[in-house]
Design a protein around this motif. Structure first.
Motif, PDB file in Angstrom:
ATOM      1  N   VAL A 116       0.949 -39.353   1.822  1.00  0.00           N
ATOM      2  CA  VAL A 116       0.493 -37.999   1.517  1.00  0.00           C
ATOM      3  C   VAL A 116       1.414 -37.419   0.452  1.00  0.00           C
ATOM      4  O   VAL A 116       2.632 -37.530   0.561  1.00  0.00           O
ATOM      5  N   ASP A 117       0.849 -36.809  -0.575  1.00  0.00           N
ATOM      6  CA  ASP A 117       1.698 -36.261  -1.629  1.00  0.00           C
ATOM      7  C   ASP A 117       0.991 -35.172  -2.431  1.00  0.00           C
ATOM      8  O   ASP A 117       0.299 -35.443  -3.406  1.00  0.00           O
ATOM      9  N   PRO A 118       1.191 -33.897  -2.048  1.00  0.00           N
ATOM     10  CA  PRO A 118       0.506 -32.784  -2.710  1.00  0.00           C
ATOM     11  C   PRO A 118       0.763 -32.756  -4.219  1.00  0.00           C
ATOM     12  O   PRO A 118      -0.151 -32.540  -5.000  1.00  0.00           O
ATOM     13  N   ARG A 119       1.981 -32.952  -4.618  1.00  0.00           N
ATOM     14  CA  ARG A 119       2.304 -32.773  -6.030  1.00  0.00           C
ATOM     15  C   ARG A 119       2.052 -34.022  -6.863  1.00  0.00           C
ATOM     16  O   ARG A 119       2.188 -33.994  -8.075  1.00  0.00           O
ATOM     17  N   ARG A 120       1.742 -35.108  -6.229  1.00  0.00           N
ATOM     18  CA  ARG A 120       1.340 -36.352  -6.891  1.00  0.00           C
ATOM     19  C   ARG A 120       2.380 -36.910  -7.840  1.00  0.00           C
ATOM     20  O   ARG A 120       2.039 -37.538  -8.840  1.00  0.00           O
ATOM     21  N   PHE A 121       3.647 -36.689  -7.530  1.00  0.00           N
ATOM     22  CA  PHE A 121       4.700 -37.302  -8.338  1.00  0.00           C
ATOM     23  C   PHE A 121       5.098 -38.653  -7.760  1.00  0.00           C
ATOM     24  O   PHE A 121       5.815 -39.419  -8.386  1.00  0.00           O
ATOM     25  N   GLY A 122       4.668 -38.931  -6.550  1.00  0.00           N
ATOM     26  CA  GLY A 122       4.994 -40.199  -5.902  1.00  0.00           C
ATOM     27  C   GLY A 122       4.202 -41.341  -6.514  1.00  0.00           C
ATOM     28  O   GLY A 122       3.260 -41.120  -7.281  1.00  0.00           O
ATOM     29  N   ARG A 123       4.586 -42.583  -6.189  1.00  0.00           N
ATOM     30  CA  ARG A 123       3.896 -43.753  -6.739  1.00  0.00           C
ATOM     31  C   ARG A 123       3.837 -44.877  -5.712  1.00  0.00           C
ATOM     32  O   ARG A 123       4.807 -45.124  -4.997  1.00  0.00           O
ATOM     33  N   LEU A 124       2.705 -45.559  -5.662  1.00  0.00           N
ATOM     34  CA  LEU A 124       2.575 -46.773  -4.849  1.00  0.00           C
ATOM     35  C   LEU A 124       2.477 -47.965  -5.784  1.00  0.00           C
ATOM     36  O   LEU A 124       1.861 -47.884  -6.849  1.00  0.00           O
ATOM     37  N   GLN A 125       3.053 -49.075  -5.349  1.00  0.00           N
ATOM     38  CA  GLN A 125       3.063 -50.279  -6.182  1.00  0.00           C
ATOM     39  C   GLN A 125       3.159 -51.495  -5.274  1.00  0.00           C
ATOM     40  O   GLN A 125       3.755 -51.413  -4.194  1.00  0.00           O
ATOM     41  N   VAL A 126       2.556 -52.603  -5.679  1.00  0.00           N
ATOM     42  CA  VAL A 126       2.733 -53.844  -4.905  1.00  0.00           C
ATOM     43  C   VAL A 126       3.283 -54.949  -5.808  1.00  0.00           C
ATOM     44  O   VAL A 126       2.975 -55.004  -6.997  1.00  0.00           O
ATOM     45  N   LEU A 127       4.135 -55.782  -5.226  1.00  0.00           N
ATOM     46  CA  LEU A 127       4.679 -56.933  -5.946  1.00  0.00           C
ATOM     47  C   LEU A 127       4.214 -58.198  -5.252  1.00  0.00           C
ATOM     48  O   LEU A 127       4.300 -58.302  -4.030  1.00  0.00           O
ATOM     49  N   ASP A 128       3.759 -59.152  -6.034  1.00  0.00           N
ATOM     50  CA  ASP A 128       3.364 -60.453  -5.506  1.00  0.00           C
ATOM     51  C   ASP A 128       4.552 -61.403  -5.631  1.00  0.00           C
ATOM     52  O   ASP A 128       4.993 -61.691  -6.742  1.00  0.00           O
ATOM     53  N   LEU A 129       5.079 -61.853  -4.499  1.00  0.00           N
ATOM     54  CA  LEU A 129       6.281 -62.701  -4.529  1.00  0.00           C
ATOM     55  C   LEU A 129       5.977 -64.137  -4.129  1.00  0.00           C
ATOM     56  O   LEU A 129       6.880 -64.898  -3.784  1.00  0.00           O
ATOM     57  N   SER A 130       4.725 -64.506  -4.142  1.00  0.00           N
ATOM     58  CA  SER A 130       4.372 -65.870  -3.739  1.00  0.00           C
ATOM     59  C   SER A 130       5.051 -66.891  -4.649  1.00  0.00           C
ATOM     60  O   SER A 130       5.138 -66.673  -5.856  1.00  0.00           O
ATOM     61  N   PRO A 131       5.524 -67.999  -4.066  1.00  0.00           N
ATOM     62  CA  PRO A 131       6.128 -69.055  -4.878  1.00  0.00           C
ATOM     63  C   PRO A 131       5.158 -69.549  -5.953  1.00  0.00           C
ATOM     64  O   PRO A 131       5.583 -69.943  -7.043  1.00  0.00           O
ATOM     65  N   SER A 132       3.873 -69.478  -5.665  1.00  0.00           N
ATOM     66  CA  SER A 132       2.885 -69.957  -6.637  1.00  0.00           C
ATOM     67  C   SER A 132       2.861 -69.084  -7.895  1.00  0.00           C
ATOM     68  O   SER A 132       2.332 -69.474  -8.925  1.00  0.00           O
ATOM     69  N   ARG A 133       3.455 -67.892  -7.791  1.00  0.00           N
ATOM     70  CA  ARG A 133       3.483 -67.005  -8.945  1.00  0.00           C
ATOM     71  C   ARG A 133       4.686 -67.268  -9.841  1.00  0.00           C
ATOM     72  O   ARG A 133       4.878 -66.596 -10.842  1.00  0.00           O
ATOM     73  N   ALA A 134       5.496 -68.271  -9.463  1.00  0.00           N
ATOM     74  CA  ALA A 134       6.675 -68.578 -10.268  1.00  0.00           C
ATOM     75  C   ALA A 134       6.262 -68.924 -11.688  1.00  0.00           C
ATOM     76  O   ALA A 134       5.268 -69.603 -11.911  1.00  0.00           O
ATOM     77  N   SER A 135       7.037 -68.437 -12.649  1.00  0.00           N
ATOM     78  CA  SER A 135       6.687 -68.702 -14.038  1.00  0.00           C
ATOM     79  C   SER A 135       7.757 -69.591 -14.673  1.00  0.00           C
ATOM     80  O   SER A 135       8.926 -69.542 -14.298  1.00  0.00           O
ATOM     81  N   LYS A 136       7.353 -70.370 -15.633  1.00  0.00           N
ATOM     82  CA  LYS A 136       8.306 -71.284 -16.303  1.00  0.00           C
ATOM     83  C   LYS A 136       9.211 -70.516 -17.242  1.00  0.00           C
ATOM     84  O   LYS A 136       8.763 -69.728 -18.056  1.00  0.00           O
TER      85      LYS A 136
END
Length: 289
Positions: A116-136
């Motif tokens: 809940v955030d009346p002033r909308r200064f907050g932020r939601l974010q997701v990070l994908d940490l799967s090993p399959s996402r490893a980059s060279k």
DNA sequence: AGGTTGACCTGGACGC
DNA sequence: TGCGTCCAGGTCAACC
């Protein structure tokens, strides 16, 4: 509301209530919501995930997630920044959904995590940490996706020496430097003012001009202010703090913050207010040099 | 690059 | 009662 002690209180409260639970479904509002990741990405990452742990990094609440999908499984993190007015509530579904609710994660026991955030200064974010996402990397080594470590150094983990080094070359008022989240993360307006008071340093003094001794005093002041504030559940200035709606009590210990004109607890001189970097700043003109 | 300013939002307190 | 103004715990982008 939330600076380091408030976010710590919230993270602990949420952890206690939801650790081990599975998220069965996710709702997000339809309008442009205060999200850093796309709403579909958030829904996809959270749905079916099990909450391993809820903790704090800087001013972020970090929710560690895993999901048994395929052979290797999936892991990720849900980051919640509460901005100035954000709340993370764990509620029973029959409790009315507050105005300005932007996301709801329904748990396997029926309860809900609500953002809940009346002033909308907050932020939601997701990070994908799967090993399959490893980059060279250039040298061909696989680089694991990184867990969130925040924007700067952790105020309660940094050594006095590293703290000194951080501010040594900053040609900006020490108050502004304390608020710079790429140096230290977690300190906001209340705890910057309170720790400068406790250390006896004027907010306007330039960081680079402080002596070794003064920076040592500031480091100590910050440790004690933050530790005491966490012990009291943070500061509830206008609205509430914890995951259950309980208020914190550190506001009763504020010596300068929002006390303009009131006598300094140490010397009786009226507390002054000035604007520094666009933020109101409170200090005792006699105790802080 | 580092430092400073204003924009982003809504709501509550206060003055007229 | 109602309207206008100012202020609020935090970041960012845009400027110097």
């Amino acid at each position: 509301m939330p600076e380091l002690p408030e976010v710590e209180t919230i993270a602990r409260g949420v952890d206690e209530r939801v650790r081990g639970r599975r998220i069965v479904s996710v709702w997000t509002g339809s309008k442009p919501e205060p999200f850093k990741s796309a709403p579909e990405k958030i829904v996809e990452a959270l749905t079916g995930s099990v909450i391993q742990k809820v903790h704090r990094v800087g001013k972020h609440v970090v929710i560690d997630l895993t999901r048994a999908a395929g052979a290797e499984g999936w892991q990720g993190q849900w980051l919640v920044h509460l901005g100035m007015t954000g709340r993370l509530l764990v509620s029973h579904p029959d409790v009315a959904v507050p105005l300005h609710t932007h996301a709801i994660a329904q748990l396997d026991d029926g309860r809900e995590i609500r953002f809940v955030d009346p002033r909308r200064f907050g932020r939601l974010q997701v990070l994908d940490l799967s090993p399959s996402r490893a980059s060279k990397k250039r040298d061909g080594e696989l680089e694991e996706p990184k867990r969130f470590t925040g924007t700067g150094q952790e105020p309660l983990a940094i050594s006095p020496e590293a703290f000194r080094e951080l501010f040594r070359s900053r040609r900006t008022p020490i108050k502004s430097a304390l608020l710079n989240q790429s140096l230290l993360h977690g300190v906001g307006n209340i705890y910057a003012d309170e720790s400068l008071y406790r250390a006896g340093i004027r907010p306007r003094r330039h960081a680079a001009r402080l002596t070794v001794r003064e920076l040592g005093a500031l480091w100590s002041a910050l440790q004690s202010v933050l530790t005491e504030a966490i012990a009291l559940g943070g500061s509830s200035v206008s609205d509430y703090v914890g995951a259950d709606g309980a208020k914190g009590f550190f506001q009763l210990e504020h010596k300068v913050y929002m006390r303009t004109g009131q006598p300094c607890a140490r010397c009786g001189t009226p507390i002054r207010r000035l604007v520094l970097g666009g933020r109101s700043t409170h200090y005792c003109p006699k105790c802080q040099r």
